[in-house]
Design an enzyme around this catalytic site. Structure first.
Site, PDB file in Angstrom:
ATOM      1  N   THR A  30      41.978  40.955  39.221  1.00  0.00           N
ATOM      2  CA  THR A  30      42.918  39.842  39.164  1.00  0.00           C
ATOM      3  C   THR A  30      43.181  39.419  37.729  1.00  0.00           C
ATOM      4  O   THR A  30      44.230  38.866  37.419  1.00  0.00           O
ATOM      5  CB  THR A  30      42.386  38.656  39.986  1.00  0.00           C
ATOM      6  OG1 THR A  30      42.106  39.113  41.314  1.00  0.00           O
ATOM      7  CG2 THR A  30      43.386  37.523  40.056  1.00  0.00           C
ATOM      8  N   TYR A  50      30.946  46.361  41.579  1.00  0.00           N
ATOM      9  CA  TYR A  50      32.247  45.943  42.077  1.00  0.00           C
ATOM     10  C   TYR A  50      32.813  47.074  42.927  1.00  0.00           C
ATOM     11  O   TYR A  50      33.227  48.107  42.409  1.00  0.00           O
ATOM     12  CB  TYR A  50      33.161  45.620  40.901  1.00  0.00           C
ATOM     13  CG  TYR A  50      34.520  45.063  41.246  1.00  0.00           C
ATOM     14  CD1 TYR A  50      34.812  44.526  42.504  1.00  0.00           C
ATOM     15  CD2 TYR A  50      35.524  45.042  40.289  1.00  0.00           C
ATOM     16  CE1 TYR A  50      36.047  44.011  42.798  1.00  0.00           C
ATOM     17  CE2 TYR A  50      36.780  44.529  40.564  1.00  0.00           C
ATOM     18  CZ  TYR A  50      37.042  44.015  41.813  1.00  0.00           C
ATOM     19  OH  TYR A  50      38.279  43.502  42.103  1.00  0.00           O
ATOM     20  N   LYS A  77      30.114  42.695  44.595  1.00  0.00           N
ATOM     21  CA  LYS A  77      31.319  42.096  45.160  1.00  0.00           C
ATOM     22  C   LYS A  77      31.963  43.164  46.025  1.00  0.00           C
ATOM     23  O   LYS A  77      32.349  44.231  45.535  1.00  0.00           O
ATOM     24  CB  LYS A  77      32.290  41.658  44.072  1.00  0.00           C
ATOM     25  CG  LYS A  77      33.601  41.086  44.626  1.00  0.00           C
ATOM     26  CD  LYS A  77      34.617  40.813  43.523  1.00  0.00           C
ATOM     27  CE  LYS A  77      35.931  40.305  44.124  1.00  0.00           C
ATOM     28  NZ  LYS A  77      36.982  40.137  43.095  1.00  0.00           N
TER      29      LYS A  77
END
Length: 346
Positions: free
Chosen positions: A66, A160, A189
């Site tokens: 993001t 991740y 995550k």
């Protein structure tokens, strides 16, 4: 923390809601704007960071997907991290950690970025799995890659796992069980919706869950992930409505501590429903949608501030925002309601 082969066990980040912050760039029409690489807008970045932590967010993830990390130059990474560490510290939020993302394929380059992130004030590294050669990559190769990074990393490492941006690279739950035992790997995550795989990691009896935390990358999965042993979310919608997402996290933990009632569960389900409505925008448009919403709802940043090919925001006249405006205005009212309740409670 562990580094350079040390066996010291690192600690995971504090439990709570984290936001994968967008990176703000100056808007079209400003004097410093250029179409190739519009400069960072650090003033807006800091305003957004403080908006988040004042809304109860536990920490920030900077330079993740993001955060458009693949568009950011090395010197800009340092500027961004230093500026946000200073903004948080100066405002009295020294206890809010910064997790710095890396998105490289090369181990040495990944380690260099982690070192620079540490020097700039980050406390953790969130390392994207190397997916360029995903079809030919074995689980053994993934495990060895992350082990090499973690062995030498000066920061605790979070894995991740985001198949959507890594050529559909798949990390098996059994590989997570192996990597979770590393003293310098402290969590993950999981940015996918495969709930059974999330359960096989978050509820695995083979993992020390005091040392290895599972965060969902999808706020629309927050309640079910909490129920199966995940600790929280690193969530995009919380970048627009922090109190809404934090409220669900707090409700779950408070009701769990006192003994969860049917009324508690009904309230949490309703709040999860409201979050899911808003997350549809994040799932469809990612950082473009987040910037659009931050600008339209709160006047933070500019939806025209971005780097190609993401510059420009929603096309004017195509009616895209009108598809989301009712849901987002409702979430804004809810955010303001929770803010008022928080203020009265102090």
């Amino acid at each position: 923390m562990a580094s350079n082969g040390s066996k010291t066990q690192a600690s995971p980040p504090p439990q709570g809601i984290y936001v994968p912050s967008p990176t703000f760039f100056v808007a079209e029409g400003t004097s410093s704007y250029n179409t190739t690489s519009p400069p960072l807008d650090l003033e807006t970045q800091s305003k957004h960071s403080l908006f988040l932590v004042e809304g109860g967010v536990r920490g920030l993830v900077l330079l993740g997907s993001t955060g458009e990390a693949i568009f950011i130059k090395p010197e800009e990474r340092v500027q961004l991290l230093k500026s946000q560490r200073k903004a948080l510290d100066d405002a009295g939020f020294k206890d809010r950690p910064i997790i710095a993302g890396t998105a490289t394929q090369n181990i040495d380059e990944t380690l260099q970025l982690i070192k620079e992130s540490k020097d700039a004030g980050a406390e953790y590294a969130m390392v994207l799995s190397p997916g360029y050669f995903a079809p030919a990559t074995s689980q053994s190769g993934i495990a060895k890659w992350f082990t090499q990074v973690a062995d030498r990393s000066p920061l605790p490492v979070m894995i991740y796992h985001y198949p959507g941006v890594t050529n559909n690279l798949f990390i098996a739950p059994s590989t997570f069980e192996q990597l979770a035992a590393h003293p310098n790997i402290v969590g993950t995550k999981l940015s996918h919706g495969i709930i059974d795989d999330q359960a096989l990691i978050a509820a695995s009896p083979k993992i020390d869950h005091e040392h290895f935390y599972v965060f969902t990358g999808l706020g629309q999965n927050l309640l079910p992930v909490l129920a199966i042993g995940g600790v929280a979310a690193i969530d995009g919608l919380a970048g627009v409505f922090p109190r809404v997402v934090v409220r669900l996290f707090d409700m779950f933990n408070q009701s769990l501590a006192k003994g969860m009632s049917k009324k508690d569960m009904d309230e949490m389900r309703l709040l999860q429903f409201r979050i899911c409505e808003g997350e549809k925008l994040v799932a469809r448009w990612g950082v473009v949608g987040m910037k659009e919403a931050c600008d339209r709802i709160w006047g933070l940043g500019s939806r025209t501030g971005g780097r190609l090919p993401l510059a420009g925001g929603f096309e004017e006249g195509d009616g895209e925002w009108s598809k989301w405006s009712k849901v987002f205005e409702g979430l804004k009212d809810l955010e303001n309601q929770f803010k008022s309740e928080d203020t009265k409670g102090k």
